[in-house]
Design an enzyme around this catalytic site. Structure first.
Site, PDB file in Angstrom:
ATOM      1  N   SER A   7       0.831  -1.204   0.000  1.00  0.00           N
ATOM      2  CA  SER A   7       0.000   0.000   0.000  1.00  0.00           C
ATOM      3  C   SER A   7       0.863   1.250   0.000  1.00  0.00           C
ATOM      4  O   SER A   7       1.640   1.474   0.936  1.00  0.00           O
ATOM      5  CB  SER A   7      -0.912   0.016   1.231  1.00  0.00           C
ATOM      6  OG  SER A   7      -1.565   1.272   1.336  1.00  0.00           O
ATOM      7  N   HIS A  30      -1.125  -1.234  -4.304  1.00  0.00           N
ATOM      8  CA  HIS A  30      -2.416  -0.828  -3.744  1.00  0.00           C
ATOM      9  C   HIS A  30      -2.436   0.686  -3.550  1.00  0.00           C
ATOM     10  O   HIS A  30      -1.584   1.247  -2.851  1.00  0.00           O
ATOM     11  CB  HIS A  30      -2.637  -1.546  -2.409  1.00  0.00           C
ATOM     12  CG  HIS A  30      -4.021  -1.395  -1.859  1.00  0.00           C
ATOM     13  ND1 HIS A  30      -5.089  -2.161  -2.297  1.00  0.00           N
ATOM     14  CD2 HIS A  30      -4.518  -0.579  -0.904  1.00  0.00           C
ATOM     15  CE1 HIS A  30      -6.171  -1.829  -1.626  1.00  0.00           C
ATOM     16  NE2 HIS A  30      -5.849  -0.858  -0.777  1.00  0.00           N
ATOM     17  N   ASP A  32      -4.635   3.801  -2.224  1.00  0.00           N
ATOM     18  CA  ASP A  32      -5.782   4.209  -1.410  1.00  0.00           C
ATOM     19  C   ASP A  32      -6.228   5.606  -1.803  1.00  0.00           C
ATOM     20  O   ASP A  32      -5.486   6.581  -1.640  1.00  0.00           O
ATOM     21  CB  ASP A  32      -5.414   4.190   0.078  1.00  0.00           C
ATOM     22  CG  ASP A  32      -5.272   2.776   0.610  1.00  0.00           C
ATOM     23  OD1 ASP A  32      -6.231   2.008   0.475  1.00  0.00           O
ATOM     24  OD2 ASP A  32      -4.197   2.443   1.140  1.00  0.00           O
ATOM     25  N   MET A  34      -8.837   8.506  -0.993  1.00  0.00           N
ATOM     26  CA  MET A  34      -9.741   8.967   0.074  1.00  0.00           C
ATOM     27  C   MET A  34     -10.168  10.400  -0.214  1.00  0.00           C
ATOM     28  O   MET A  34      -9.359  11.206  -0.676  1.00  0.00           O
ATOM     29  CB  MET A  34      -9.051   8.891   1.440  1.00  0.00           C
ATOM     30  CG  MET A  34      -8.458   7.545   1.767  1.00  0.00           C
ATOM     31  SD  MET A  34      -7.756   7.537   3.434  1.00  0.00           S
ATOM     32  CE  MET A  34      -6.748   6.046   3.369  1.00  0.00           C
ATOM     33  N   HIS A  63      -8.201   1.361  -4.456  1.00  0.00           N
ATOM     34  CA  HIS A  63      -9.235   1.181  -3.434  1.00  0.00           C
ATOM     35  C   HIS A  63      -9.880   2.538  -3.182  1.00  0.00           C
ATOM     36  O   HIS A  63      -9.266   3.422  -2.581  1.00  0.00           O
ATOM     37  CB  HIS A  63      -8.582   0.612  -2.174  1.00  0.00           C
ATOM     38  CG  HIS A  63      -9.508   0.470  -1.016  1.00  0.00           C
ATOM     39  ND1 HIS A  63      -9.061   0.267   0.281  1.00  0.00           N
ATOM     40  CD2 HIS A  63     -10.871   0.488  -0.935  1.00  0.00           C
ATOM     41  CE1 HIS A  63     -10.096   0.175   1.098  1.00  0.00           C
ATOM     42  NE2 HIS A  63     -11.193   0.320   0.386  1.00  0.00           N
ATOM     43  N   MET A  65     -12.074   4.850  -1.343  1.00  0.00           N
ATOM     44  CA  MET A  65     -12.807   5.153  -0.112  1.00  0.00           C
ATOM     45  C   MET A  65     -13.412   6.534  -0.289  1.00  0.00           C
ATOM     46  O   MET A  65     -12.993   7.522   0.324  1.00  0.00           O
ATOM     47  CB  MET A  65     -11.847   5.080   1.086  1.00  0.00           C
ATOM     48  CG  MET A  65     -11.450   3.657   1.424  1.00  0.00           C
ATOM     49  SD  MET A  65     -10.092   3.568   2.608  1.00  0.00           S
ATOM     50  CE  MET A  65      -8.697   3.539   1.480  1.00  0.00           C
ATOM     51  N   MET A 134     -12.343  -5.339   4.937  1.00  0.00           N
ATOM     52  CA  MET A 134     -11.501  -4.427   5.707  1.00  0.00           C
ATOM     53  C   MET A 134     -11.256  -5.010   7.099  1.00  0.00           C
ATOM     54  O   MET A 134     -12.210  -5.382   7.793  1.00  0.00           O
ATOM     55  CB  MET A 134     -12.161  -3.054   5.826  1.00  0.00           C
ATOM     56  CG  MET A 134     -12.253  -2.273   4.525  1.00  0.00           C
ATOM     57  SD  MET A 134     -10.637  -1.876   3.799  1.00  0.00           S
ATOM     58  CE  MET A 134      -9.894  -0.874   5.102  1.00  0.00           C
ATOM     59  N   ASP A 172      -7.346  -6.035   4.045  1.00  0.00           N
ATOM     60  CA  ASP A 172      -6.618  -4.768   4.086  1.00  0.00           C
ATOM     61  C   ASP A 172      -6.741  -4.182   5.484  1.00  0.00           C
ATOM     62  O   ASP A 172      -7.852  -3.913   5.953  1.00  0.00           O
ATOM     63  CB  ASP A 172      -7.209  -3.813   3.042  1.00  0.00           C
ATOM     64  CG  ASP A 172      -6.513  -2.455   3.017  1.00  0.00           C
ATOM     65  OD1 ASP A 172      -5.521  -2.269   3.749  1.00  0.00           O
ATOM     66  OD2 ASP A 172      -6.969  -1.583   2.256  1.00  0.00           O
TER      67      ASP A 172
END
Length: 227
Positions: A7, A30, A32, A34, A63, A65, A134, A172
């Site tokens: 990540s 990965h 993230d 957000m 991913h 979010m 998660m 994750d």
């Protein structure tokens, strides 16, 4: 087969291209995303994913979010992501969204927060390429692994097996040498690791070590033997 997805949330954001090179040999990178709405943190978006996709040969596992993934997720495929994960809690039409992601050429994945049960979404599983459980509350890196998620991982693997699906099961949050074997035994085969990789002296070696640990556990896990 065990897959390790480092990540970049735990990487140095000022040196992302170099940090991607530091984990050569990883299965996926990965990313993230957000938005400071769905989760209380703000990270990066489409332009950074576009730049990363040009800077590394490792496929990108994005991913999301974020709120309104129905609108934004397809743009991440266009930006170069090979897999796009949306949260079912945020999606208005998860089946339609999964089909759109697949139609654009990426793997479609759906994520569940710790408090979201898997059972109501059993009928959606054939629409997906991966499901993400998660194992921390989404929003921040470096959190402690929630071992109360292990039964949920097991139940999810049972549903995947029940329907005979070739569906990857990703975990994750808090994945490390101390927790990866528990996750693998419970049914996970794709592992997001942040500080366990980027906090190591040799990130590439950390990837290999984690993969070996997970693969060894999967090889003797009852769910894999029955597969």
């Amino acid at each position: 087969m065990a897959q390790i997805n480092p990540s970049i949330l735990s990487a140095d954001f000022a040196r992302l291209a170099e940090e991607a090179k530091a984990v050569e040999g990883a299965d996926w990178l990965h990313v993230d995303v957000m938005d400071n709405h769905f989760v209380p943190n703000l990270t990066l978006g489409v332009p950074v994913v576009e730049s990363l996709s040009r800077a590394t040969d490792i496929p990108l596992d994005c991913h999301l979010m974020i709120e309104n993934p129905d609108r934004w997720a397809p743009q991440y495929v266009e930006a170069g992501a090979g897999s796009v994960t949306f949260h079912v809690e945020a999606a208005a039409a998860p089946v339609r969204l999964a089909r759109e992601i697949r139609a654009k050429g990426a793997r479609a994945s759906m994520a569940l927060k710790p408090a979201t049960p898997i059972e109501p979404f059993e009928d959606l599983l054939p629409e997906l390429d991966m499901l993400l459980i998660m194992t921390v509350e989404p929003g921040f890196g470096g959190q402690a692994f929630l071992d109360i998620m292990l039964p949920k991982i097991r139940r999810t693997r049972e549903l995947i097996s029940k329907h005979g699906l070739e569906l990857w099961l990703q975990v994750d949050g808090g994945v490390s040498e101390e927790t990866i074997e528990q996750c693998a035994e419970a049914g996970a085969d794709v592992f997001v690791a942040g500080s366990a990789v980027y906090g190591a002296e040799d990130p590439a070696e950390a990837v290999r070590s984690l993969r070996d640990m997970a693969a060894g556990t999967i090889a003797s896990a009852p769910w894999a033997c029955d597969h």
